[in-house]
Design a protein around this motif. Sequence first.
Motif, short mmCIF file in Angstrom:
data_model
loop_
_atom_site.label_atom_id
_atom_site.label_comp_id
_atom_site.label_asym_id
_atom_site.label_seq_id
_atom_site.Cartn_x
_atom_site.Cartn_y
_atom_site.Cartn_z
N SER A 127 0.72 -1.21 0.00
CA SER A 127 0.10 0.19 -0.07
C SER A 127 0.96 1.40 0.01
N GLU A 128 1.87 1.16 0.30
CA GLU A 128 2.91 2.42 0.52
C GLU A 128 4.29 2.15 0.28
N HIS A 129 5.03 2.94 -0.28
CA HIS A 129 6.40 2.93 -0.43
C HIS A 129 7.33 3.96 -0.25
N TYR A 130 8.47 3.73 -0.13
CA TYR A 130 9.44 5.01 0.24
C TYR A 130 10.86 4.23 0.19
N LEU A 131 12.06 5.09 -0.14
CA LEU A 131 13.37 4.16 -0.11
C LEU A 131 13.96 4.44 0.87
N HIS A 132 14.90 3.35 1.10
CA HIS A 132 15.99 3.34 2.39
C HIS A 132 17.41 3.64 1.42
N VAL A 133 17.90 4.68 1.65
CA VAL A 133 19.43 4.72 1.02
C VAL A 133 20.51 4.75 2.11
N PHE A 134 21.29 4.10 1.81
CA PHE A 134 22.76 3.79 2.39
C PHE A 134 23.76 4.57 1.92
N ALA A 135 24.16 5.41 2.51
CA ALA A 135 25.72 5.98 1.90
C ALA A 135 26.68 5.35 2.85
N ASP A 136 27.66 4.90 2.40
CA ASP A 136 28.83 4.09 2.97
C ASP A 136 30.16 4.47 2.39
N CYS A 137 31.21 4.90 3.28
CA CYS A 137 32.35 5.33 2.58
C CYS A 137 33.16 3.92 2.28
N SER A 138 32.75 2.66 2.74
CA SER A 138 33.38 1.57 2.24
C SER A 138 33.02 1.23 0.96
N THR A 139 31.94 1.62 0.56
CA THR A 139 31.44 1.22 -0.98
C THR A 139 31.97 2.42 -1.75
N ASP A 140 31.60 3.74 -1.33
CA ASP A 140 32.49 4.80 -2.13
C ASP A 140 32.84 5.85 -1.04
N GLU A 141 33.99 6.15 -1.23
CA GLU A 141 34.65 7.36 0.01
C GLU A 141 33.54 8.64 -0.10
N ALA A 142 33.07 8.92 -1.31
CA ALA A 142 32.21 10.00 -1.21
C ALA A 142 30.67 10.03 -1.03
N GLU A 143 30.39 8.72 -0.97
CA GLU A 143 28.98 8.59 -0.73
C GLU A 143 28.14 9.34 0.49
N PRO A 144 29.01 9.26 1.95
CA PRO A 144 28.27 9.93 2.94
C PRO A 144 28.38 11.63 2.48
N ASP A 145 29.50 11.85 2.14
CA ASP A 145 29.34 13.58 1.73
C ASP A 145 28.11 13.85 0.93
N ARG A 146 27.84 12.90 -0.19
CA ARG A 146 26.68 13.38 -0.88
C ARG A 146 25.31 13.26 -0.31
N ALA A 147 25.17 12.35 0.87
CA ALA A 147 23.91 12.29 1.44
C ALA A 147 23.82 13.65 2.50
N ILE A 148 24.70 14.27 2.73
CA ILE A 148 24.62 15.33 3.84
C ILE A 148 24.74 16.60 3.16
N GLY A 149 23.92 17.85 3.67
CA GLY A 149 24.08 18.91 2.99
C GLY A 149 25.50 19.64 3.14
N GLU A 150 25.86 19.59 4.14
CA GLU A 150 27.13 20.39 4.58
C GLU A 150 28.01 19.76 5.44
#
Length: 189
Positions: A127-150
Amino acid sequence: MSYVIREYTPADESSWLRCRVLSFLDTAYFDDVKRAKPAIDAPGVELVAVGQDGLVCGIMDVSVDSEVATIDTVAVHPDHQRHGIGRALLVEAGARLRALGASTLDAWTRDEPETLRWYRAMGFAESEHYLHVFADCSTDEAEPDRAIGERRARLRPVAVFAHGSLRDEQVLRKQFARVHVCRRFSREA
């Protein structure tokens, strides 16, 4: 496979934790590890399936908020899957939930094909959906930075877990290696 379904007791905690960890290991919830069993407030339902060896081989925890009940944990130990334990736990939980006055049973889960098939086979509808997004530096060093605003001084994110809108799914899938659709399933209790 012979087992008994009964109420959870504190003496079950260690076996409950092992069952949950092992059953989640090959799923999209592989990293949702608990060191203690989360409490289920009354009038919730906490059930275990216990094998002849006295170990927990299945669990079903359900919280209740008025007429709506939500499955917090359903798991069957990998050595005991496909023997009807999950279904038996659901049947017992359903009877108890109806006695408590719950008319709807919800479950939120990620996009694990076998889990989605099980919920559908048990009479649940999405009946409903949304996304779970994981940003992890072990996957890609820049992922966590992309996930935060500043960035903040002396604070460096190494992993971020975020909820996102389905409207942004394609963009987020391009930016992050691990994105799951979180789905709400419901049925009559």
